[in-house]
Design a protein around this motif. Structure first.
Motif, PDB file in Angstrom:
ATOM      1  N   ALA A  20       0.988  -1.279  -0.155  1.00  0.00           N
ATOM      2  CA  ALA A  20       0.080   0.067  -0.046  1.00  0.00           C
ATOM      3  C   ALA A  20       0.743   1.329   0.001  1.00  0.00           C
ATOM      4  N   ALA A  21       2.011   1.370   0.704  1.00  0.00           N
ATOM      5  CA  ALA A  21       2.913   2.522   0.776  1.00  0.00           C
ATOM      6  C   ALA A  21       3.538   2.787  -0.689  1.00  0.00           C
ATOM      7  N   ASP A  22       3.758   1.549  -1.253  1.00  0.00           N
ATOM      8  CA  ASP A  22       4.093   2.089  -2.634  1.00  0.00           C
ATOM      9  C   ASP A  22       3.338   2.897  -3.466  1.00  0.00           C
ATOM     10  N   ASP A  23       1.864   2.983  -3.306  1.00  0.00           N
ATOM     11  CA  ASP A  23       1.164   3.893  -4.085  1.00  0.00           C
ATOM     12  C   ASP A  23       1.176   5.078  -3.149  1.00  0.00           C
ATOM     13  N   ASP A  24       2.400   5.781  -3.105  1.00  0.00           N
ATOM     14  CA  ASP A  24       2.479   6.962  -2.327  1.00  0.00           C
ATOM     15  C   ASP A  24       2.213   8.038  -3.360  1.00  0.00           C
ATOM     16  N   PRO A  25       2.146   9.394  -2.966  1.00  0.00           N
ATOM     17  CA  PRO A  25       2.011  10.557  -3.933  1.00  0.00           C
ATOM     18  C   PRO A  25       3.060  10.388  -4.922  1.00  0.00           C
ATOM     19  N   SER A  26       4.235   9.844  -4.808  1.00  0.00           N
ATOM     20  CA  SER A  26       5.207   9.758  -6.070  1.00  0.00           C
ATOM     21  C   SER A  26       4.728   8.828  -6.853  1.00  0.00           C
ATOM     22  N   GLY A  27       4.090   7.740  -6.412  1.00  0.00           N
ATOM     23  CA  GLY A  27       3.539   6.712  -7.199  1.00  0.00           C
ATOM     24  C   GLY A  27       2.340   7.117  -7.895  1.00  0.00           C
ATOM     25  N   ILE A  28       1.389   7.962  -7.220  1.00  0.00           N
ATOM     26  CA  ILE A  28       0.411   8.524  -8.162  1.00  0.00           C
ATOM     27  C   ILE A  28       0.605   9.305  -9.162  1.00  0.00           C
ATOM     28  N   ALA A  29       1.843  10.198  -8.777  1.00  0.00           N
ATOM     29  CA  ALA A  29       2.189  11.142  -9.996  1.00  0.00           C
ATOM     30  C   ALA A  29       2.633  10.395 -11.138  1.00  0.00           C
ATOM     31  N   ALA A  30       3.433   9.531 -10.930  1.00  0.00           N
ATOM     32  CA  ALA A  30       3.885   8.599 -11.918  1.00  0.00           C
ATOM     33  C   ALA A  30       2.619   8.111 -12.708  1.00  0.00           C
ATOM     34  N   TYR A  31       1.788   7.541 -12.036  1.00  0.00           N
ATOM     35  CA  TYR A  31       0.545   6.743 -12.778  1.00  0.00           C
ATOM     36  C   TYR A  31      -0.218   7.448 -13.473  1.00  0.00           C
ATOM     37  N   SER A  32      -0.581   8.948 -12.747  1.00  0.00           N
ATOM     38  CA  SER A  32      -1.198   9.767 -13.344  1.00  0.00           C
ATOM     39  C   SER A  32      -0.733  10.328 -14.746  1.00  0.00           C
ATOM     40  N   GLN A  33       0.568  10.705 -14.621  1.00  0.00           N
ATOM     41  CA  GLN A  33       1.271  11.179 -15.727  1.00  0.00           C
ATOM     42  C   GLN A  33       1.199   9.803 -16.902  1.00  0.00           C
ATOM     43  N   THR A  34       1.177   8.814 -16.527  1.00  0.00           N
ATOM     44  CA  THR A  34       1.234   7.834 -17.451  1.00  0.00           C
ATOM     45  C   THR A  34       0.041   7.803 -18.301  1.00  0.00           C
ATOM     46  N   GLY A  35      -0.897   7.973 -17.512  1.00  0.00           N
ATOM     47  CA  GLY A  35      -2.412   8.000 -18.099  1.00  0.00           C
ATOM     48  C   GLY A  35      -2.561   9.071 -19.041  1.00  0.00           C
ATOM     49  N   ALA A  36      -2.158  10.260 -18.539  1.00  0.00           N
ATOM     50  CA  ALA A  36      -2.441  11.460 -19.064  1.00  0.00           C
ATOM     51  C   ALA A  36      -1.705  11.457 -20.537  1.00  0.00           C
ATOM     52  N   MET A  37      -0.198  11.103 -20.272  1.00  0.00           N
ATOM     53  CA  MET A  37       0.717  11.333 -21.496  1.00  0.00           C
ATOM     54  C   MET A  37       0.341  10.217 -22.781  1.00  0.00           C
TER      55      MET A  37
END
Length: 421
Positions: A20-37
């Motif tokens: 669960a800790a792996d999905d920290d804000p850093s992870g959320i940023a990377a995944y959000s950028q992935t979906g957006a880009m």
């Protein structure tokens, strides 16, 4: 229902919290950028990373379980000081950057929900995370961490608010799309860096030891060799599989949510936490906006203490200081001092004029660069019969472990060359 929930939570341990800790804000940023880009074209990474992440974290958990020591304590005892200090320096540096990224993202998201100054939220959230680790007992703290994992369900709920092309999603998940562009490949490195992340290696090993101390199998960190059974290994494996599945499931949902909203509406660049949440508002509605912002705060409260704690375990064990969340401040002052230093440094970096999501995104790439060195050390330790008290890796763990080590090394080399040339 309440009793059933308590029973389920009690059966889950360090593996679930780590996932669960792996999905920290850093992870959320990377995944959000992935979906957006990239839309759905990189959603396959959630399926790809799951088995590798599970194997790596199980190996780290097995090391702690079998030795009664954390990774840095083992390196200190059995390997050269150069390897030890290099690994610990890299970890502390990467974790501090990650803490800064998480705190700034949390503060920006809190500001969206309650219109108070960014600086106010940054300080309040820093004090909150520090207080959790320093003043709350480990038995209570570990339960709190489990409950904080529920903040990740916000990203599952968000999926059911928007319209999705599930046929396209399934196809993109099963059949990988590869583009040989610098941006595409750098983003994969960022994803791998935030899913197979160095601080989680140290954290899970140490938390398995904390669990042994709490159940009186050993006296304290690094003191005594625990007697473990096949049942202990099976419980570790199940706990880790559940934790890593949950982690990658959240990753999957974040990518498809942002792909179906931001990318589909031409929003392909995420620079700040408030931009990501606000971009969702007119597309997916107020509820999705609130879920996204609240999720960043919840996951940050889970992850920041773990980032600071894993760095402190590493440094304290490296120099032979008493360490452990099971100890009071007076019993392990250096351990808690390092937690404070890492968190305060993160706070100070948060005042720099750097956009939060940009800091988050590049901290994920930094973790991708650090991981290969640490994975090599982890693999060597986990295959040493003397260190592991006979509980070395099974063949499948070795095969998968060395494969992901090689993949992460190739990714790191690519990043270095892409910035040099």
């Amino acid at each position: 229902m309440k009793e059933k929930l308590k029973k389920i939570l009690k059966s889950l341990g360090p593996g679930f919290i780590t996932g669960a800790a792996d999905d920290d804000p850093s992870g959320i940023a990377a995944y959000s950028q992935t979906g957006a880009m990239f839309g759905y074209s990189q959603v396959w990474t959630a399926l790809f990373s799951f088995p590798f992440m599970t194997i790596v974290q199980e190996i780290c958990g097995r090391i702690g379980l079998a030795t009664g020591m954390g990774l840095s304590g083992i390196i200190r005892k059995h390997y050269s000081k150069l390897i030890l200090y290099s690994a610990v320096f890299v970890l502390f540096f990467a974790n501090t950057i990650n803490i800064a990224a998480d705190l700034t993202a949390m503060a920006a998201s809190a500001q969206l929900l309650v219109k108070l100054p960014f600086v106010f939220w940054l300080i309040v959230l820093t004090v909150t995370t520090l207080s959790l680790e320093i003043f709350v007992s480990y038995s209570t703290y570990s339960k709190l961490l489990k409950y904080l994992t529920f903040s990740l369900f916000t990203y599952i709920f968000a999926v059911f608010i928007i319209k999705l092309d599930w046929l396209k999603i399934i196809k993109s998940t099963i059949l990988p799309t590869i583009q040989f562009s610098k941006e595409y490949l750098l983003n994969i490195v960022a994803i791998l860096g935030t899913t197979i992340s160095p601080y989680l290696f140290f954290w899970q090993a140490d938390e398995e030891v904390e669990e042994e101390i709490m159940t009186h199998k050993i006296a304290s960190l690094g003191r005594g060799k625990p007697h473990i059974t096949g049942k202990d290994i099976r419980e570790l494996r199940i706990d880790t599989i559940i934790g890593m599945f949950f982690s990658n499931l959240i990753m999957f949902f974040i990518i498809i949510t942002t792909a179906a909203t931001l990318n589909l509406n031409g929003i392909t660049n995420i620079e700040t936490a408030d931009q990501a949440a606000l971009a969702l508002r007119p597309i997916a509605g107020d509820f999705a906006f609130l879920l996204f912002a609240a999720g960043i705060i919840g996951t940050g409260l889970l992850a920041v203490p773990i980032l600071a704690g894993s760095a402190s375990y590493a440094i304290s064990e490296s120099f032979g200081f008493k360490a452990g969340l099971n100890k009071k401040f007076s019993q392990a002052p250096t351990f808690y001092f390092v937690i404070g230093v890492a968190t305060i440094l993160g706070l100070l970096i948060g005042f720099l004029p750097i956009k939060p999501f940009e800091l988050l995104y590049y901290s994920a790439i930094l973790n991708g660069l650090c991981a290969p060195l640490l994975l090599i050390i982890v693999m060597k330790i986990s295959n040493n019969k003397q260190i592991m008290n006979g509980r070395t890796n099974p063949p499948i763990s070795n095969i998968m472990g060395w494969i992901i080590t090689a993949i992460m090394a190739v990714c790191a080399i690519f990043v270095v060359f892409s910035f040099l040339f």
